[in-house]
Write a protein that holds these residues in place. Structure first.
Motif, PDB file in Angstrom:
ATOM      1  N   LYS A  36      -0.026 -27.779 -15.553  1.00  0.00           N
ATOM      2  CA  LYS A  36      -1.446 -27.495 -15.563  1.00  0.00           C
ATOM      3  C   LYS A  36      -1.803 -26.633 -14.351  1.00  0.00           C
ATOM      4  N   GLY A  37      -2.557 -25.557 -14.603  1.00  0.00           N
ATOM      5  CA  GLY A  37      -2.961 -24.665 -13.518  1.00  0.00           C
ATOM      6  C   GLY A  37      -1.963 -23.578 -13.190  1.00  0.00           C
ATOM      7  N   ALA A  38      -0.823 -23.544 -13.890  1.00  0.00           N
ATOM      8  CA  ALA A  38       0.207 -22.534 -13.601  1.00  0.00           C
ATOM      9  C   ALA A  38      -0.145 -21.219 -14.293  1.00  0.00           C
ATOM     10  N   ASP A  39      -1.251 -20.643 -13.870  1.00  0.00           N
ATOM     11  CA  ASP A  39      -1.740 -19.399 -14.462  1.00  0.00           C
ATOM     12  C   ASP A  39      -1.287 -18.199 -13.645  1.00  0.00           C
ATOM     13  N   ALA A  40      -1.822 -17.030 -13.940  1.00  0.00           N
ATOM     14  CA  ALA A  40      -1.387 -15.809 -13.256  1.00  0.00           C
ATOM     15  C   ALA A  40      -1.731 -15.835 -11.770  1.00  0.00           C
ATOM     16  N   LEU A  41      -2.871 -16.389 -11.429  1.00  0.00           N
ATOM     17  CA  LEU A  41      -3.268 -16.441 -10.019  1.00  0.00           C
ATOM     18  C   LEU A  41      -2.347 -17.366  -9.222  1.00  0.00           C
ATOM     19  N   MET A  42      -1.948 -18.483  -9.825  1.00  0.00           N
ATOM     20  CA  MET A  42      -1.035 -19.379  -9.134  1.00  0.00           C
ATOM     21  C   MET A  42       0.312 -18.710  -8.897  1.00  0.00           C
ATOM     22  N   HIS A  43       0.797 -17.976  -9.890  1.00  0.00           N
ATOM     23  CA  HIS A  43       2.081 -17.288  -9.723  1.00  0.00           C
ATOM     24  C   HIS A  43       1.979 -16.158  -8.694  1.00  0.00           C
ATOM     25  N   ALA A  44       0.815 -15.549  -8.584  1.00  0.00           N
ATOM     26  CA  ALA A  44       0.628 -14.535  -7.536  1.00  0.00           C
ATOM     27  C   ALA A  44       0.758 -15.163  -6.159  1.00  0.00           C
ATOM     28  N   ARG A  45       0.204 -16.346  -5.998  1.00  0.00           N
ATOM     29  CA  ARG A  45       0.342 -17.039  -4.713  1.00  0.00           C
ATOM     30  C   ARG A  45       1.795 -17.412  -4.456  1.00  0.00           C
ATOM     31  N   TYR A  46       2.474 -17.871  -5.511  1.00  0.00           N
ATOM     32  CA  TYR A  46       3.879 -18.243  -5.362  1.00  0.00           C
ATOM     33  C   TYR A  46       4.727 -17.063  -4.892  1.00  0.00           C
ATOM     34  N   LEU A  47       4.517 -15.897  -5.476  1.00  0.00           N
ATOM     35  CA  LEU A  47       5.349 -14.739  -5.138  1.00  0.00           C
ATOM     36  C   LEU A  47       5.177 -14.288  -3.695  1.00  0.00           C
ATOM     37  N   LYS A  48       4.050 -14.628  -3.092  1.00  0.00           N
ATOM     38  CA  LYS A  48       3.825 -14.253  -1.693  1.00  0.00           C
ATOM     39  C   LYS A  48       4.301 -15.332  -0.725  1.00  0.00           C
ATOM     40  N   GLY A  49       4.857 -16.417  -1.264  1.00  0.00           N
ATOM     41  CA  GLY A  49       5.330 -17.507  -0.430  1.00  0.00           C
ATOM     42  C   GLY A  49       6.801 -17.405  -0.086  1.00  0.00           C
ATOM     43  N   ASP A  50       7.266 -18.360   0.725  1.00  0.00           N
ATOM     44  CA  ASP A  50       8.632 -18.323   1.238  1.00  0.00           C
ATOM     45  C   ASP A  50       9.678 -18.628   0.178  1.00  0.00           C
ATOM     46  N   ASP A  51       9.377 -19.523  -0.771  1.00  0.00           N
ATOM     47  CA  ASP A  51      10.374 -19.880  -1.775  1.00  0.00           C
ATOM     48  C   ASP A  51      10.772 -18.661  -2.600  1.00  0.00           C
ATOM     49  N   ALA A  52       9.789 -17.904  -3.064  1.00  0.00           N
ATOM     50  CA  ALA A  52      10.088 -16.705  -3.858  1.00  0.00           C
ATOM     51  C   ALA A  52      10.829 -15.667  -3.030  1.00  0.00           C
ATOM     52  N   ALA A  53      10.440 -15.525  -1.760  1.00  0.00           N
ATOM     53  CA  ALA A  53      11.110 -14.548  -0.896  1.00  0.00           C
ATOM     54  C   ALA A  53      12.556 -14.933  -0.643  1.00  0.00           C
ATOM     55  N   ASN A  54      12.806 -16.223  -0.456  1.00  0.00           N
ATOM     56  CA  ASN A  54      14.157 -16.660  -0.117  1.00  0.00           C
ATOM     57  C   ASN A  54      15.115 -16.615  -1.303  1.00  0.00           C
ATOM     58  N   ARG A  55      14.609 -16.688  -2.522  1.00  0.00           N
ATOM     59  CA  ARG A  55      15.513 -16.709  -3.681  1.00  0.00           C
ATOM     60  C   ARG A  55      16.368 -15.453  -3.797  1.00  0.00           C
ATOM     61  N   PRO A  56      15.963 -14.188  -3.749  1.00  0.00           N
ATOM     62  CA  PRO A  56      14.580 -13.721  -3.892  1.00  0.00           C
ATOM     63  C   PRO A  56      14.223 -13.585  -5.375  1.00  0.00           C
ATOM     64  N   ALA A  57      12.929 -13.754  -5.682  1.00  0.00           N
ATOM     65  CA  ALA A  57      12.441 -13.622  -7.050  1.00  0.00           C
ATOM     66  C   ALA A  57      11.129 -12.851  -7.039  1.00  0.00           C
TER      67      ALA A  57
END
Length: 223
Positions: A36-57
């Motif tokens: 719930k809430g995993a919309d486009a805006l949430m994924h935009a926040r995820y991509l700017k975070g450390d987890d996405a950078a470290n994968r990288p994804a």
């Protein structure tokens, strides 16, 4: 169609700044995140975070039932295809993730994605011809993605049909010759015969993007 630009910061590991080859393809993904809430805006926040950078994804667009968010310029490599740093999925394709959050309208999200794909086909001249240019994530890595579309009988053909519908203007948009000013008729016929324009909307204004594409169609092959 409203595209919100919310770019991954320059210099992050998941935005290397490497230029795409082409791009030649548009790769379709599902987010695989039904939360719930995993919309486009949430994924935009995820991509700017450390987890996405470290994968990288990373990827270029996320689409939900209400909006489209762009995360990177279209001429930059994103890490989405699972085929490595030299694979054609990562190095020559624009990536679109379609949301599957349980509190969203998945059918509307797919329709928005189809509209985005059609828009890109019209405005990115380096893409291969349709439908060759539109591919599943599965093509690059064998992953079962986009899983919702793949799990639905006829799902992929249906998605391509939705793209095709957006690429094909309604019959009523092609004006009869009487709606075109006499001084413009010969020029219109010339442009249509050469694939520069479809001849529709003779009285509308033209965007800069549309002008670029028309100029490319007219003169790009001469380079």
């Amino acid at each position: 169609m409203n595209i919100i630009q919310d770019f991954i910061p320059v210099g992050r590991r998941n935005r290397p700044g490497t230029k795409l080859t082409g791009p030649k393809y548009i790769t379709i993904h599902d987010t695989a995140n039904p939360s719930k809430g995993a919309d486009a805006l949430m994924h935009a926040r995820y991509l700017k975070g450390d987890d996405a950078a470290n994968r990288p994804a990373s990827w270029h667009f996320t689409v939900d039932d209400q909006r489209i968010v762009q995360h990177m310029p279209l001429d930059e490599v994103a890490w989405h295809a699972g085929d490595g740093s030299k694979g054609p999925g990562n190095t020559s394709s624009i990536a679109i993730e379609i949301c599957e959050n349980v509190d969203g309208d998945r059918a509307k999200a797919e329709e928005n994605a189809a509209e985005l794909v059609a828009y890109l086909i019209r405005t990115v001249p380096s893409l291969l011809s349709f439908p060759e240019c539109v591919v599943q994530h599965n093509r690059w890595s064998g992953k079962h993605c986009p899983r919702i579309i793949r799990n639905r009988p006829g799902g992929w053909d249906g998605f391509l049909a939705a793209v095709r519908a957006h690429l094909s203007p309604p019959a009523t948009t092609t004006p009869p010759s009487g709606d075109i000013s006499p001084w413009a008729r010969e020029a219109r016929e010339w442009a249509v015969s050469r694939g520069i324009t479809d001849g529709s909307r003779p009285k509308d204004t033209v965007t800069r993007e549309e002008l670029w594409v028309m100029l490319y169609r007219a003169f790009g092959a001469q380079k």
